[in-house]
Design an enzyme around this catalytic site. Structure first.
Site, short mmCIF file in Angstrom:
data_model
loop_
_atom_site.label_atom_id
_atom_site.label_comp_id
_atom_site.label_asym_id
_atom_site.label_seq_id
_atom_site.Cartn_x
_atom_site.Cartn_y
_atom_site.Cartn_z
NE ARG A 38 27.87 43.39 30.67
CZ ARG A 38 28.16 42.84 31.76
NH1 ARG A 38 28.99 42.43 32.44
NH2 ARG A 38 26.97 42.09 32.33
NE ARG A 39 34.06 51.27 30.64
CZ ARG A 39 34.24 52.62 31.23
NH1 ARG A 39 35.28 53.04 31.13
NH2 ARG A 39 33.08 53.23 31.41
N GLY A 40 36.24 44.32 29.12
CA GLY A 40 37.40 43.29 28.92
C GLY A 40 38.46 43.38 29.94
CG LEU A 41 38.40 46.63 32.98
CD1 LEU A 41 38.23 47.64 34.21
CD2 LEU A 41 39.57 47.00 31.89
CG LEU A 42 36.51 38.67 34.51
CD1 LEU A 42 37.08 38.72 35.82
CD2 LEU A 42 34.83 38.15 34.63
CB VAL A 89 37.79 38.13 40.85
CG1 VAL A 89 37.52 38.45 39.14
CG2 VAL A 89 38.91 36.93 40.68
CE1 TYR A 95 36.15 34.23 37.44
CE2 TYR A 95 34.00 33.86 38.66
CZ TYR A 95 35.33 34.47 38.59
OH TYR A 95 35.48 35.65 39.17
CG PHE A 146 39.39 29.49 48.17
CD1 PHE A 146 39.68 30.03 47.05
CD2 PHE A 146 39.02 28.27 48.40
CE1 PHE A 146 39.87 29.14 45.99
CE2 PHE A 146 39.04 27.35 47.43
CZ PHE A 146 39.38 27.62 46.13
CB VAL A 186 34.97 44.89 37.37
CG1 VAL A 186 35.25 45.99 36.42
CG2 VAL A 186 36.18 43.74 36.88
#
Length: 414
Positions: A95-99, A87, A128, A414, A89
């Site tokens: 800070r654009r909501g991609l995650l 995972v 998380y 992992f 970015v």
């Protein structure tokens, strides 16, 4: 469903985009390796489970993937688990909501494959929890002085240790078989061909100046029954040799094998310490060491767990004691999990049904994930204000049932 902002789109990432994936990963996780060196490494990814976010100009700016753990051990059973991984970015698109969009995509696709549970290792522990993952396992880190006294174990002298340079063709089958036989919650095995291939990869760039990987194979009556993977790094100081043994993984089915393997690891010539990590908090070495304090024990977060389908996940695992409890679960991301669930079960199996009965315990799906592998106690979570008891006695009953004799751990990141 969380959507992406304008100018971005979710895309599949097939193997022919491997270079793009590696370049982006190096942005998210800085490395001194060149793009050419990275491309030359074996890839552990399952490409049909690898997804990304593209900007309008076609640049890959975010990435996530998952591993198909088809036989992931949970208390008393094994179940398919979606192992979230890779995972990242690009720092110019944070800070654009991609995650959040990628996590939602991961949840949706995992559920469609029938995977009721997701698990991960967190690069940053603060990320998380807001997506419903709970800390389900911790691992132990030790720095054992050379020659540390170990307690005697009957039968250890009957175990023969053979030390060799690790070789993929020679050792893959035995490592895969012995690792897969471990029945400890959280103990993910590298099932896919890609993961099996990278398990024994040993690129020089990752050795940190140490030697190539070695393996100590434990044999009983000529048959391999356990192993330890390690590497040594030479160092000298005024008093003399001060080398380090980095212990990568130890698999031992019984006390005699554990004693024989650790007896070798803590007494290699020219070494000053044996440094081990990703050990279960109840690993045999914690009891074999006469002086555990001298090994400077330290606990670190290991596997995080997210229940994607509460009903299916709770029904899959077994329970250490009979339990009959109504759980009122909150879940801000997956509303289908929210509500009251009656859990009845024991060591033989479990049943979970939706109910309108009054709640015995109230908790968020994050705390349910934390307790799922039996390593994080419900009573401890309640003492921290994270689980509320509505029926007197319900907490003690549920906490006992959710516990498990072996502490959970995963032996590799992992």
């Amino acid at each position: 469903m969380t959507s992406l902002p304008d100018g971005y789109r979710l895309v599949d990432l097939p193997q022919d985009r491997r270079t793009d994936v590696l370049v982006l990963d190096a942005w998210a996780f800085p490395t001194s390796m060149t793009d050419e060196q990275l491309v030359g490494l074996d890839s552990p990814l399952s490409w049909d489970r690898t997804r990304g976010v593209e900007a309008d100009d076609g640049e890959l700016v975010a990435l996530h993937a998952s591993y198909p753990f088809t036989t992931f051990p949970v208390p008393g059973a094994r179940t398919p688990v979606s192992g979230l991984t890779w995972v990242g970015v690009h720092p110019g698109h944070r800070r654009r909501g991609l995650l959040r969009a990628m996590i939602t995509d991961h949840f949706t696709r995992s559920l469609a494959r029938g995977e009721a549970v997701s698990a991960l290792f967190a690069a940053e522990p603060g990320i998380y929890g807001r997506f419903g993952y709970g800390l389900a396992a911790q691992d132990l880190r030790l720095k054992i002085p050379r020659g540390a006294a170990l307690r005697d174990v009957a039968g250890a002298s009957d175990v023969r240790i053979r030390i060799e340079r690790l070789d993929r063709e020679r050792h893959d089958d035995v490592v895969h078989r012995l690792h897969g036989a471990v029945d400890r919650p959280g103990w993910a095995t590298r099932d896919t061909p890609e993961l099996r291939r990278t398990r024994l990869s040993d690129p020089e760039a990752f050795r940190g100046g140490a030697e190539s990987l070695r393996i100590a194979v434990a044999e009983r009556d000529g048959a391999p029954v356990g192993y330890a993977m390690f590497r040594r790094k030479e160092s000298w100081d005024v008093p003399g040799p001060r080398g380090t043994v980095s212990v990568r993984e130890v698999v031992a089915p019984d006390a005699a094998v554990a004693r024989a393997l650790w007896g070798v690891l803590v007494d290699l010539d020219l070494m000053a310490t044996a440094e081990a990590w990703l050990l279960a908090p109840d690993d045999p070495i914690t009891h074999l060491l006469v002086d555990l304090r001298a090994a400077e024990p330290r606990l670190v977060d290991n596997v995080w767990v997210r229940l994607l389908d509460v009903r299916a996940a709770l029904a899959t695992r077994r329970y250490a004691a009979p339990v009959d409890v109504v759980l009122e679960v909150t879940d801000a991301t997956l509303p289908a999990n929210a509500g009251r669930w009656r859990l009845t079960g024991d060591t033989r199996g479990a049943e979970v049904t939706s109910t309108r009965d009054e709640a015995d315990l109230v908790l968020d799906v994050r705390e349910l994930g934390a307790a799922y592998l039996g390593g994080t106690g419900l009573a401890g979570l309640a003492s921290s204000g994270l689980v509320a008891e509505r029926r007197p006695g319900a907490l003690a009953q549920a906490a006992t049932a959710f516990g498990w004799p072996l502490a959970p751990v995963c032996s590799w990141v992992f």
